[in-house]
Design a protein around this motif. Structure first.
Motif, PDB file in Angstrom:
ATOM      1  N   LEU A   1      -6.725   5.416  -1.229  1.00  0.00           N
ATOM      2  CA  LEU A   1      -5.585   4.581  -1.571  1.00  0.00           C
ATOM      3  C   LEU A   1      -5.541   4.344  -3.078  1.00  0.00           C
ATOM      4  CD1 LEU A   1      -5.780   1.870   1.248  1.00  0.00           C
ATOM      5  CD2 LEU A   1      -4.096   3.709   1.051  1.00  0.00           C
TER       6      LEU A   1
ATOM      7  N   LEU B   1       0.808  -1.222   0.000  1.00  0.00           N
ATOM      8  CA  LEU B   1       0.000   0.000   0.000  1.00  0.00           C
ATOM      9  C   LEU B   1       0.842   1.273   0.000  1.00  0.00           C
ATOM     10  CD1 LEU B   1      -2.759  -0.974   2.618  1.00  0.00           C
ATOM     11  CD2 LEU B   1      -2.976  -0.932   0.122  1.00  0.00           C
ATOM     12  N   SER B   2       2.169   1.135   0.080  1.00  0.00           N
ATOM     13  CA  SER B   2       3.025   2.289   0.331  1.00  0.00           C
ATOM     14  C   SER B   2       3.340   3.208  -0.845  1.00  0.00           C
ATOM     15  CB  SER B   2       4.351   1.814   0.953  1.00  0.00           C
ATOM     16  OG  SER B   2       5.116   1.076   0.018  1.00  0.00           O
TER      17      SER B   2
ATOM     18  N   THR C   1       2.102   7.039  -1.218  1.00  0.00           N
ATOM     19  CA  THR C   1       1.117   7.146  -0.138  1.00  0.00           C
ATOM     20  C   THR C   1       1.785   7.666   1.124  1.00  0.00           C
ATOM     21  OG1 THR C   1      -0.115   5.271  -1.045  1.00  0.00           O
ATOM     22  CG2 THR C   1      -0.598   5.882   1.225  1.00  0.00           C
TER      23      THR C   1
ATOM     24  N   TRP D   1       2.661   8.032   4.963  1.00  0.00           N
ATOM     25  CA  TRP D   1       2.779   6.932   5.903  1.00  0.00           C
ATOM     26  C   TRP D   1       1.556   6.814   6.806  1.00  0.00           C
ATOM     27  CZ3 TRP D   1       4.582   2.458   6.263  1.00  0.00           C
ATOM     28  CH2 TRP D   1       4.666   1.789   7.479  1.00  0.00           C
TER      29      TRP D   1
ATOM     30  N   ASN E   1      -1.006   5.119   4.858  1.00  0.00           N
ATOM     31  CA  ASN E   1      -0.559   3.739   4.681  1.00  0.00           C
ATOM     32  C   ASN E   1      -0.944   2.886   5.898  1.00  0.00           C
ATOM     33  OD1 ASN E   1       2.640   2.445   3.405  1.00  0.00           O
ATOM     34  ND2 ASN E   1       0.810   1.363   4.037  1.00  0.00           N
TER      35      ASN E   1
ATOM     36  N   ASN F   1      -2.141  -0.316  -5.704  1.00  0.00           N
ATOM     37  CA  ASN F   1      -1.610  -0.691  -4.388  1.00  0.00           C
ATOM     38  C   ASN F   1      -2.575  -1.616  -3.658  1.00  0.00           C
ATOM     39  OD1 ASN F   1       0.365   1.123  -5.097  1.00  0.00           O
ATOM     40  ND2 ASN F   1      -0.070   2.592  -3.484  1.00  0.00           N
TER      41      ASN F   1
END
Length: 203
Positions: free
Chosen positions: A99, A73-74, A77, A79, A82, A103
């Motif tokens: 999101l 998911l990073s 994005t 943190w 995330n 990801n």
């Protein structure tokens, strides 16, 4: 310090890149040193809170796969987003609307039983997952870590460049007696702050 075999000819030497890393490390604030050295330990503790949760088949996720979900998911994005997105996806099977779709697809694939290496060839995402799971020798090289050694995003995607930059961080870490992941995290904090400042001045 000699260049490893196969070192990209379009890059400066390993010694030069390592010196650039050490320059950033040398001007790190006390706060950056503290936060950088402990960053991966703290985020590993977060991943550990997800590790006991079940995947989509009801099997315990485990630390490595929990870290893979978070790493998936990073890209691009923040943190905080995330962390919130991974928590929501793992514990409630819900997806945060902000999101990135690709990801989420990778993260869901991991929750369905795949391993991250099966759904992406991206070295940065895979390295980040390993760092989050406790591997301190791999180096997560994103645009900020590359910026610190004078490598732009386009160059970073060229064959051999990612591994070369990671090797320079490892050499710098050896020179200061810390883990490569700690060196990267400390340098990242300062590099990201300066890069964001430069972008604001341009806008």
């Amino acid at each position: 310090m000699t260049n490893p075999q196969g070192w990209p000819k379009y890059l400066p030497t390993k010694q030069t890149l390592a010196k650039r890393v050490l320059r950033w490390f040398g001007k790190a604030s006390e706060r950056d040193l503290i936060d950088g050295v402990r960053w991966y330990d703290e985020q590993r503790a977060f991943c550990q809170t997800l590790a006991s949760c079940p995947d989509f088949d009801g099997e315990t996720l485990g630390l490595e796969r929990a870290a893979e979900v978070v790493a998936a998911l990073s890209p691009r994005t923040q943190w905080s987003v995330n962390v919130a997105g991974a928590t929501l996806l793992v514990t409630h099977r819900e997806t945060m609307p902000n999101l990135l779709g690709r990801n989420v697809e990778m993260a869901v694939s991991v929750l369905e039983g795949a391993r991250l290496a099966e759904v992406t060839k991206g070295p940065k995402i895979q390295a980040f997952a390993k760092n989050l799971a406790g591997d301190t020798q791999v180096v997560t090289v994103d645009v900020h870590a590359a910026y610190a050694v004078g490598v732009d995003e386009g160059t970073l995607s060229r064959v051999g460049c990612y591994d070369a930059v990671a090797e320079a961080y490892r050499a710098a870490a050896v020179a200061r007696g810390i883990e490569p992941s700690e060196m990267q995290a400390v340098v990242w904090l300062g590099a990201r702050r300066q890069k964001l400042s430069e972008n604001r001045r341009r806008s």
